[in-house]
Design a protein around this motif. Structure first.
Motif, PDB file in Angstrom:
ATOM      1  N   THR A   2     -66.260  17.455  -3.647  1.00 12.49           N
ATOM      2  CA  THR A   2     -64.820  17.824  -3.101  1.00 12.49           C
ATOM      3  C   THR A   2     -64.713  17.482  -1.674  1.00 12.49           C
ATOM      4  O   THR A   2     -65.751  17.787  -0.847  1.00 12.49           O
ATOM      5  N   LEU A   3     -63.928  16.480  -1.140  1.00 12.06           N
ATOM      6  CA  LEU A   3     -63.846  16.103   0.182  1.00 12.06           C
ATOM      7  C   LEU A   3     -62.442  16.574   0.953  1.00 12.06           C
ATOM      8  O   LEU A   3     -61.766  17.258   0.128  1.00 12.06           O
ATOM      9  N   ARG A   4     -62.755  16.451   2.227  1.00 13.33           N
ATOM     10  CA  ARG A   4     -61.646  16.650   3.012  1.00 13.33           C
ATOM     11  C   ARG A   4     -60.315  15.555   2.585  1.00 13.33           C
ATOM     12  O   ARG A   4     -61.170  14.063   2.860  1.00 13.33           O
ATOM     13  N   VAL A   5     -59.378  15.560   2.154  1.00 16.81           N
ATOM     14  CA  VAL A   5     -58.525  14.518   1.798  1.00 16.81           C
ATOM     15  C   VAL A   5     -57.326  14.607   2.723  1.00 16.81           C
ATOM     16  O   VAL A   5     -56.648  15.600   2.860  1.00 16.81           O
ATOM     17  N   GLY A  34     -46.642  18.949   3.128  1.00 15.50           N
ATOM     18  CA  GLY A  34     -45.969  19.676   2.038  1.00 15.50           C
ATOM     19  C   GLY A  34     -46.520  19.215   0.690  1.00 15.50           C
ATOM     20  O   GLY A  34     -46.613  19.931  -0.229  1.00 15.50           O
ATOM     21  N   ALA A  35     -47.193  18.039   0.659  1.00 15.37           N
ATOM     22  CA  ALA A  35     -47.934  17.574  -0.301  1.00 15.37           C
ATOM     23  C   ALA A  35     -49.344  18.294  -0.726  1.00 15.37           C
ATOM     24  O   ALA A  35     -49.800  18.045  -1.763  1.00 15.37           O
ATOM     25  N   GLY A  36     -49.695  18.632   0.374  1.00 15.58           N
ATOM     26  CA  GLY A  36     -50.990  19.543  -0.002  1.00 15.58           C
ATOM     27  C   GLY A  36     -52.235  18.942   0.800  1.00 15.58           C
ATOM     28  O   GLY A  36     -53.343  19.479   0.714  1.00 15.58           O
ATOM     29  N   TYR A  37     -52.003  17.849   1.844  1.00 22.06           N
ATOM     30  CA  TYR A  37     -53.119  17.257   2.152  1.00 22.06           C
ATOM     31  C   TYR A  37     -53.397  17.968   3.544  1.00 22.06           C
ATOM     32  O   TYR A  37     -52.813  18.551   4.011  1.00 22.06           O
ATOM     33  N   ALA A  38     -55.021  17.629   3.793  1.00 22.53           N
ATOM     34  CA  ALA A  38     -55.434  18.483   5.165  1.00 22.53           C
ATOM     35  C   ALA A  38     -55.503  17.523   6.261  1.00 22.53           C
ATOM     36  O   ALA A  38     -55.695  18.141   7.235  1.00 22.53           O
ATOM     37  N   GLY A  39     -55.050  16.407   6.296  1.00 21.57           N
ATOM     38  CA  GLY A  39     -55.181  15.294   7.357  1.00 21.57           C
ATOM     39  C   GLY A  39     -54.281  14.106   7.091  1.00 21.57           C
ATOM     40  O   GLY A  39     -53.673  13.931   6.025  1.00 21.57           O
ATOM     41  N   GLU A 285     -48.637  13.431  -6.468  1.00 25.23           N
ATOM     42  CA  GLU A 285     -49.539  13.033  -8.197  1.00 25.23           C
ATOM     43  C   GLU A 285     -50.826  12.509  -7.680  1.00 25.23           C
ATOM     44  O   GLU A 285     -51.830  12.758  -8.467  1.00 25.23           O
ATOM     45  N   SER A 286     -50.962  11.630  -6.448  1.00 25.31           N
ATOM     46  CA  SER A 286     -52.383  11.213  -6.359  1.00 25.31           C
ATOM     47  C   SER A 286     -53.173  12.508  -5.749  1.00 25.31           C
ATOM     48  O   SER A 286     -54.556  12.676  -6.417  1.00 25.31           O
ATOM     49  N   LEU A 287     -52.804  13.385  -5.326  1.00 30.69           N
ATOM     50  CA  LEU A 287     -53.771  14.685  -4.883  1.00 30.69           C
ATOM     51  C   LEU A 287     -53.938  15.280  -6.001  1.00 30.69           C
ATOM     52  O   LEU A 287     -55.283  15.966  -6.052  1.00 30.69           O
ATOM     53  N   ALA A 288     -52.918  15.700  -7.059  1.00 27.56           N
ATOM     54  CA  ALA A 288     -53.320  16.224  -8.181  1.00 27.56           C
ATOM     55  C   ALA A 288     -54.476  15.421  -9.117  1.00 27.56           C
ATOM     56  O   ALA A 288     -55.253  16.244  -9.614  1.00 27.56           O
TER      57      ALA A 288
END
Length: 297
Positions: A2-5, A34-39, A285-288
Motif C-alpha cells: 500500500t502506498l501514500r496516494v 472528500g474522495a479519501g486521498y492523502a495528498g 472510483e479510482s481510489l476504490a
C-alpha cells in the motif's frame, strides 16, 4: 503493498493557472480530501495559493499533504530556459517550507508532437543541438531543486519531446542519476507503447515518483487508426478512471513491490473540463480500485 496516494488538479481539468471554466482551487482541495486521498500535487503554479503559510493552512485543515510540485515547459528553447529555471526556483521555494521533496519535470507540448502523440514512427525527434539544450535545462532545473532539498523526477509525457521508449532511455542515459530521477506515469507510458511495469523494473534505480493513470483501449486504438492528435484523444476521454482501461495494474503492483518503491503515487486522470466525467466520482472510483488491488490502504 500500500502506498501514500494523492490526486492532482489535472484530474479536474486544470492545465493552466487560471481559466473561467475551472472549478475553484478550494473546491478541488475539498473534493480531493472528500474522495479519501492523502495528498495532492501542486499543479500549475498560481492555481493553488502561492504563499507557503496559506497553502499549508488550507492543506492541514483538509488533512492533506503536498506530494510534489510540477514544472511543464518546453525545455529545448534557449530563449526560454532562464524563465523555466526561475519558475522551478519559485516552485521549490513553495515546496521547501511544506516539507515536499519532489519536483515533477515535464517537457512541454509542441505542436508537431501533439499531432503525432502515441505514434512513434510519425514523430519528429529533436536534433542533437536541441536535445543537448533540453538536457542542459533539465540539469539546471535539477540543480536548483537540489539546492532546496527537492529531488527532480522527470516525467515522460504524450505529445512532448520525451515520450517514447527510446527517448526515455536517451534522457536517462544523458542525465546525472544523482540529480534526475524518473516518474513513471502508467497511462502516458501505455499511450506511448511502453509497458509501465517493465519500465519500472528496467529503471528501478532511477524511479523516484509514480503517477497512476489508465487508458481507454478503444480511444487508444483510434489514435493509431485515425491518427488522433493528443488533444483529440484527450477530449474523447482516452484517460479513464483506474480499472476501466488497458493498464495492467496487477503487474504494476508487482513491479513496485519488486523494486521496493515506497514513495507517493499520484492518480492523474487528465480529464477535459468540458467532458462528461464528474471528477469527484472518478476520483472516488479510482481510489476504490487501487484499494481493491492492494495499492492503497
Amino acid at each position: 503493498m500500500t502506498l501514500r496516494v494523492g490526486n492532482a488538479p489535472t484530474s479536474w481539468g486544470i492545465e493552466k493557472p487560471s481559466d473561467p471554466s475551472y472549478p475553484t482551487w478550494s473546491q478541488v482541495l475539498d473534493e480531493v480530501a472528500g474522495a479519501g486521498y492523502a495528498g495532492v500535487e501542486l499543479g500549475p503554479l498560481g492555481y493553488f495559493p502561492t504563499d507557503p503559510g496559506a497553502l499549508r493552512s488550507e492543506l492541514a485543515r483538509r488533512e492533506l499533504e503536498l506530494s510534489a510540485g510540477v514544472v511543464m515547459d518546453v525545455l529545448h528553447d534557449a530563449g526560454t530556459a532562464d524563465a523555466v529555471v526561475d519558475k522551478a526556483r519559485s516552485i521549490c521555494a513553495l515546496l521547501q517550507p511544506l516539507g515536499t521533496d519532489r519536483l515533477v519535470l515535464i517537457a512541454g507540448w509542441t505542436p508537431s508532437r501533439v499531432e503525432t502523440a502515441g505514434r512513434p514512427g510519425a514523430a519528429e525527434r529533436l536534433g542533437a543541438s536541441d536535445w543537448q539544450r533540453l538536457i542542459d535545462t533539465v540539469h539546471r532545473v535539477a540543480t536548483v531543486a537540489a539546492a532546496a532539498g527537492v529531488a527532480t523526477t522527470f516525467h515522460p509525457h504524450a505529445g512532448t519531446d520525451v515520450e517514447f521508449g527510446d527517448e526515455i532511455d536517451r534522457l536517462l542515459d544523458d542525465t546525472d542519476p544523482s540529480l534526475v530521477g524518473l516518474c513513471v506515469d502508467t497511462g502516458h507510458a501505455r499511450y506511448a507503447g511502453v509497458d509501465p511495469a517493465a519500465l519500472l523494473r528496467a529503471r528501478a534505480g532511477r524511479v523516484n515518483h509514480v503517477h497512476f493513470k489508465d487508458v481507454d483501449p478503444g480511444v487508444l486504438e483510434r489514435v493509431g487508426q485515425d491518427e488522433l492528435s493528443f488533444w483529440d484523444a484527450y477530449r474523447q476521454g482516452v484517460f479513464c478512471p483506474l480499472g476501466r482501461g488497458c493498464v495492467d495494474f496487477g503487474d504494476v503492483e508487482g513491479a513496485l513491490g519488486e523494486i521496493g518503491y515506497d514513495g507517493w503515487a499520484t492518480v492523474e486522470q487528465d480529464a477535459s473540463p468540458t467532458g462528461d466525467s464528474v471528477p469527484l466520482d472518478d476520483a472516488r472510483e479510482s481510489l476504490a480500485y487501487l484499494r481493491s488491488v492492494g495499492l492503497a490502504g
